[in-house]
Scaffold this motif. Structure first.
Motif, PDB file in Angstrom:
ATOM      1  N   VAL A 181     -17.489   5.767  32.474  1.00 36.62           N
ATOM      2  CA  VAL A 181     -18.551   4.759  31.830  1.00 36.62           C
ATOM      3  C   VAL A 181     -19.778   4.776  31.324  1.00 36.62           C
ATOM      4  N   VAL A 182     -19.021   5.754  29.743  1.00 33.47           N
ATOM      5  CA  VAL A 182     -20.302   5.718  28.746  1.00 33.47           C
ATOM      6  C   VAL A 182     -20.131   4.845  27.481  1.00 33.47           C
ATOM      7  N   TYR A 183     -18.834   3.844  27.656  1.00 36.28           N
ATOM      8  CA  TYR A 183     -18.851   3.718  26.642  1.00 36.28           C
ATOM      9  C   TYR A 183     -18.976   2.149  26.100  1.00 36.28           C
ATOM     10  N   GLY A 184     -19.670   1.804  27.870  1.00 36.59           N
ATOM     11  CA  GLY A 184     -19.498   0.281  27.841  1.00 36.59           C
ATOM     12  C   GLY A 184     -19.467  -0.635  28.645  1.00 36.59           C
TER      13      GLY A 184
ATOM     14  N   THR B 177      -4.871  12.139  40.242  1.00 31.07           N
ATOM     15  CA  THR B 177      -4.888  10.517  40.646  1.00 31.07           C
ATOM     16  C   THR B 177      -6.737   9.903  40.373  1.00 31.07           C
ATOM     17  N   THR B 178      -6.826   8.701  39.491  1.00 25.70           N
ATOM     18  CA  THR B 178      -7.649   8.151  39.371  1.00 25.70           C
ATOM     19  C   THR B 178      -7.753   6.685  40.079  1.00 25.70           C
ATOM     20  N   LEU B 179      -8.940   6.632  40.910  1.00 31.28           N
ATOM     21  CA  LEU B 179      -9.108   4.961  41.038  1.00 31.28           C
ATOM     22  C   LEU B 179     -10.355   4.060  40.228  1.00 31.28           C
ATOM     23  N   SER B 180     -10.487   3.631  40.476  1.00 27.94           N
ATOM     24  CA  SER B 180     -11.685   2.734  39.089  1.00 27.94           C
ATOM     25  C   SER B 180     -11.207   1.098  39.698  1.00 27.94           C
ATOM     26  N   ARG B 181     -12.644   0.839  39.334  1.00 26.97           N
ATOM     27  CA  ARG B 181     -12.688  -0.109  38.962  1.00 26.97           C
ATOM     28  C   ARG B 181     -13.665  -1.409  38.595  1.00 26.97           C
ATOM     29  N   SER B 182     -13.379  -1.639  36.846  1.00 27.68           N
ATOM     30  CA  SER B 182     -14.165  -2.470  36.050  1.00 27.68           C
ATOM     31  C   SER B 182     -14.326  -3.433  35.499  1.00 27.68           C
TER      32      SER B 182
ATOM     33  N   LYS C  16     -14.182  13.969  39.419  1.00 30.10           N
ATOM     34  CA  LYS C  16     -15.065  13.988  38.212  1.00 30.10           C
ATOM     35  C   LYS C  16     -14.987  11.980  38.947  1.00 30.10           C
ATOM     36  N   ALA C  17     -16.530  11.314  38.500  1.00 28.80           N
ATOM     37  CA  ALA C  17     -16.578   9.751  38.963  1.00 28.80           C
ATOM     38  C   ALA C  17     -18.015   9.888  38.186  1.00 28.80           C
ATOM     39  N   GLY C  18     -17.557   8.507  37.839  1.00 34.93           N
ATOM     40  CA  GLY C  18     -18.570   7.756  37.317  1.00 34.93           C
ATOM     41  C   GLY C  18     -19.175   5.817  37.283  1.00 34.93           C
ATOM     42  N   VAL C  19     -20.352   5.629  37.467  1.00 34.77           N
ATOM     43  CA  VAL C  19     -20.401   4.070  37.767  1.00 34.77           C
ATOM     44  C   VAL C  19     -21.379   3.743  36.959  1.00 34.77           C
ATOM     45  N   ARG C  20     -21.187   2.516  36.211  1.00 31.82           N
ATOM     46  CA  ARG C  20     -22.356   1.688  35.941  1.00 31.82           C
ATOM     47  C   ARG C  20     -22.788   0.342  35.831  1.00 31.82           C
TER      48      ARG C  20
ATOM     49  N   VAL D 146     -20.818  -4.726  38.370  1.00 33.35           N
ATOM     50  CA  VAL D 146     -20.989  -2.629  38.535  1.00 33.35           C
ATOM     51  C   VAL D 146     -19.286  -2.452  38.706  1.00 33.35           C
ATOM     52  N   GLY D 147     -18.924  -1.615  38.047  1.00 36.16           N
ATOM     53  CA  GLY D 147     -17.962  -0.686  37.527  1.00 36.16           C
ATOM     54  C   GLY D 147     -17.843   1.259  37.581  1.00 36.16           C
ATOM     55  N   GLY D 148     -17.074   1.507  38.130  1.00 34.62           N
ATOM     56  CA  GLY D 148     -16.667   2.899  38.108  1.00 34.62           C
ATOM     57  C   GLY D 148     -15.686   2.818  38.564  1.00 34.62           C
TER      58      GLY D 148
END
Length: 667
Positions: free
Chosen positions: A131-134, A435-440, A369-373, A417-419
């Protein structure tokens, strides 16, 4: 050649992206973040598909990677497509900053302003893994990066390179000069190239000429033991660029890019590093045909503040960013000079974001690992009430939005809101699964919101000011094996998209609407090292895209592709051959169909053979040569644009047989 394309190492970024390093005999490294084990050991492999021959820009380089294709309109400026997603579904940063092209028809995607030789590293992150690059970045993130240079004891480095491709007389010359030491440096990079029209495999001339040049000056200074400051200014100019797939050519395109970066390393406490990056990109573009001329501008500026920390046994990255893009474009009749229509009527899109990302090891075999923006987006257009055209054809952009959408509300505000969250598990010393689960959430761009082209160019093309942002919900599973001489990975992914922004033709105009969609696919890669000299690599990618509202196919979806390469390396010699097989694409949405799609046709399949070789002298002189499309096959990329040949619409064809040579030296 300082940035040797022939032997690009494709690094699986399995820890922090910066873990991947440089091989001894090359400086440009492509990093592919497939999410493989974010544990202590990095898995490295040389993956098939990285183009050996010279490339005109970053888009041509990227399209040779597994799961990456491109849209061709002319001889250069290929527009990348990753897993069926394109344009602003991809986050593409050049040396830390965004640049948005000046052409509404995408004659100049961001990658067209990259001279590949001038970058030290290209990082490709497929899907949403950071989520670091925008905001957005649902299809992936591509980072063209420059590092603090490593300078020899003599206090300077000089790299010179040149290349020539016979089909179309395409040539490139470049120089990279740097002087300094660990306390500071100054670097100058210059590049110049050009081409005429190439021939396709049937012997037809494809209008593909261009002239391009770029110059960059960079400098850095160490302000203390733990603090560095770097700045750069780069200017890129293109002239007389032909685009048969755009119905217009580009007499010129000019970009000016400024960057400044401050980095500080903390030696005590939880904080580890502070990064502050500011950038500004200004583009001036002109497109033209026998009837019309269309000048445009696109100005982008932004700021990113990032802090790295370690607390509670978690590696944290958090910060804030902002980006503002102003675009203006209109068309004038050449015969009268009168304004014909607006393309971007004074469009401004402002984004501000906050983000946090964390990574934690759970023992020796598991990493989470997880992130939210959060992104606040404001969009507006200041010239929608201005009148264009004459007589009965007079109109305003606002009147066109009202005609096609019944919409008079121009401005919009979004709270997006994404992550993502990922779990990497090492089954044993050989096998790893992630395994990766994401919302963008991807906001609409200036064209999708506000373009207002009238029928003077064939049919209306009208943006939707109140189009909803796309919400991508992706699940990706990667299974990988690292077993001495044999490495392989298998990736499956599914992306359910709410409010997918669909461009469609209703018979009178190209319009935009939101639909529910799904994209899904499989990618497989393997590399086998027979001995110290001989290796075999193969990769396969398969992709589907569906409009869930009416169960039709999405447009510009890549067909099944299989690449196999055999490489031989001994001492200073390298030899290689690549065999590429691409299936026909019959799952299409044509403009003539009820779905009103963007596909030109059902594209036939094809097979290609490319061969290449290289000799690297101990003095630093390197010569490489090869033949692309050895058997002169006639073919097109399925995603490529259409143009008129002998009164019939066809796709812009790829080059036929192409003999190439590249030489370089360093001292």
């Amino acid at each position: 050649m300082k940035k040797q394309i022939l032997s690009l190492a494709v690094t699986l970024a399995v820890s922090e992206l910066a873990m991947a390093g440089h091989d001894d005999d090359q400086n440009l490294v492509i990093e592919i973040n497939r999410g493989l084990p974010q544990l202590e050991t990095a898995i490295r492999e040389t993956t098939t598909g990285v183009q050996a021959s010279p490339v005109s820009d970053g888009g041509e380089l990227l399209q040779s990677l597994t799961g990456v294709s491109a849209i061709r309109m002319g001889g250069r400026a290929l527009d990348p497509v990753i897993r069926g997603q394109k344009e602003t579904q991809l986050n593409i940063l050049l040396d830390g900053g965004y640049i948005h092209g000046g052409c509404p028809n995408r004659m100049d995607p961001p990658t067209s302003y990259t001279s590949v030789d001038s970058y030290d590293r290209v990082t490709v992150i497929k899907g949403n893994r950071t989520v670091v690059y925008g905001g957005g970045g649902s299809g992936g993130t591509v980072l063209f990066e420059r590092d603090w240079p490593m300078i020899d004891e003599k206090g300077y480095n000089v790299d010179l390179a040149g290349s020539y491709r016979g089909n179309g007389d395409q040539w490139e010359l470049g120089a990279d000069l740097v002087a300094g030491d660990d306390d500071g440096y100054i670097r100058f990079i210059t590049h110049k190239g050009g081409a005429g029209d190439y021939e396709d495999g049937d012997g037809n001339d494809v209008s593909s000429r261009y002239d391009t040049k770029s110059n960059a000056i960079l400098g850095g200074i160490r302000l203390g033991d733990n603090t560095t400051l770097q700045a750069s200014f780069e200017k890129a100019d293109e002239e007389d660029v032909s685009f048969p797939g755009a119905m217009m050519d580009s007499p010129y395109a000019k970009a000016k890019n400024s960057r400044i970066k401050l980095e500080h390393q903390f030696t005590q406490g939880a904080l580890r590093q502070l990064k502050v990056e500011a950038y500004k990109s200004d583009v001036v573009h002109l497109m033209e045909n026998t009837m019309m001329t269309s000048p445009s501008t696109s100005d982008t500026d932004g700021l990113r503040i990032v802090l790295d920390a370690h607390a509670a046994d978690i590696d944290w990255t958090f910060g804030a960013d902002m980006k503002n893009n102003d675009r203006d474009a209109e068309a004038f009749m050449i015969s009268t000079g009168a304004p014909a229509f607006s393309q971007w009527p004074g469009v401004e899109i402002d984004q501000k974001g906050l983000f946090v990302e964390g990574e934690k090891a759970l023992g020796n075999d598991d990493v989470v690992k997880a992130g939210v923006r959060y992104d606040h987006v404001k969009a507006s257009a200041s010239r929608t009430n201005e009148s264009f055209g004459m007589g009965m054809g007079a109109h305003t952009p606002l009147s066109q939005y009202q005609t096609y959408y019944g919409e008079s509300d121009i401005d919009s505000t979004e709270h997006n809101v994404g992550g993502f969250t990922s779990w990497t598990h090492r089954l044993n010393d050989q096998y790893t699964v992630e395994t990766t689960l994401s919302r963008s959430v991807r906001t609409a761009d200036a064209t999708e919101r506000y373009i207002a082209r009238n029928p003077m160019m064939g049919n209306d093309w009208i943006g939707n000011p109140q189009i909803e942002p796309e919400k991508h919900h992706q699940l990706e599973v990667v299974f990988a094996s690292n077993n001495d001489d044999l490495n392989w990975s298998l990736t499956g992914w599914y992306n359910r998209v709410d409010d997918y922004i669909l461009r469609y033709n209703n018979g009178a105009a190209d319009l935009y609407k939101n639909v529910d969609a799904a994209l899904y696919g499989i990618e497989a890669e393997a590399n086998y090292q027979f001995n110290d000299n001989l290796s075999l690599a193969t990769s396969l990618s398969w992709l589907r895209g569906k409009n869930k509202d009416d169960n039709t196919d999405l447009s510009r979806i890549s067909p099944l592709e299989l690449n196999t390469s055999l490489d031989y390396v001994k001492n200073q010699w390298k030899l290689g051959a690549e065999w590429k097989l691409v299936a026909q694409q019959n799952d299409v949405c044509l403009s003539s169909d009820a779905c009103g799609g963007q596909d030109v046709r059902e594209t036939p399949g094809y097979g290609l053979v490319n061969v290449h070789g290289e000799y690297a002298a101990k003095s630093g002189f390197v010569v490489a040569m090869g033949v692309d499309n050895l058997f002169d096959k006639a073919y097109t990329l399925h995603e490529s644009r259409d143009y008129v040949l002998d009164s019939d619409p066809v796709q812009v064809a790829e080059p036929g047989q192409n003999v190439w040579l590249r030489v370089s030296t360093k001292f």
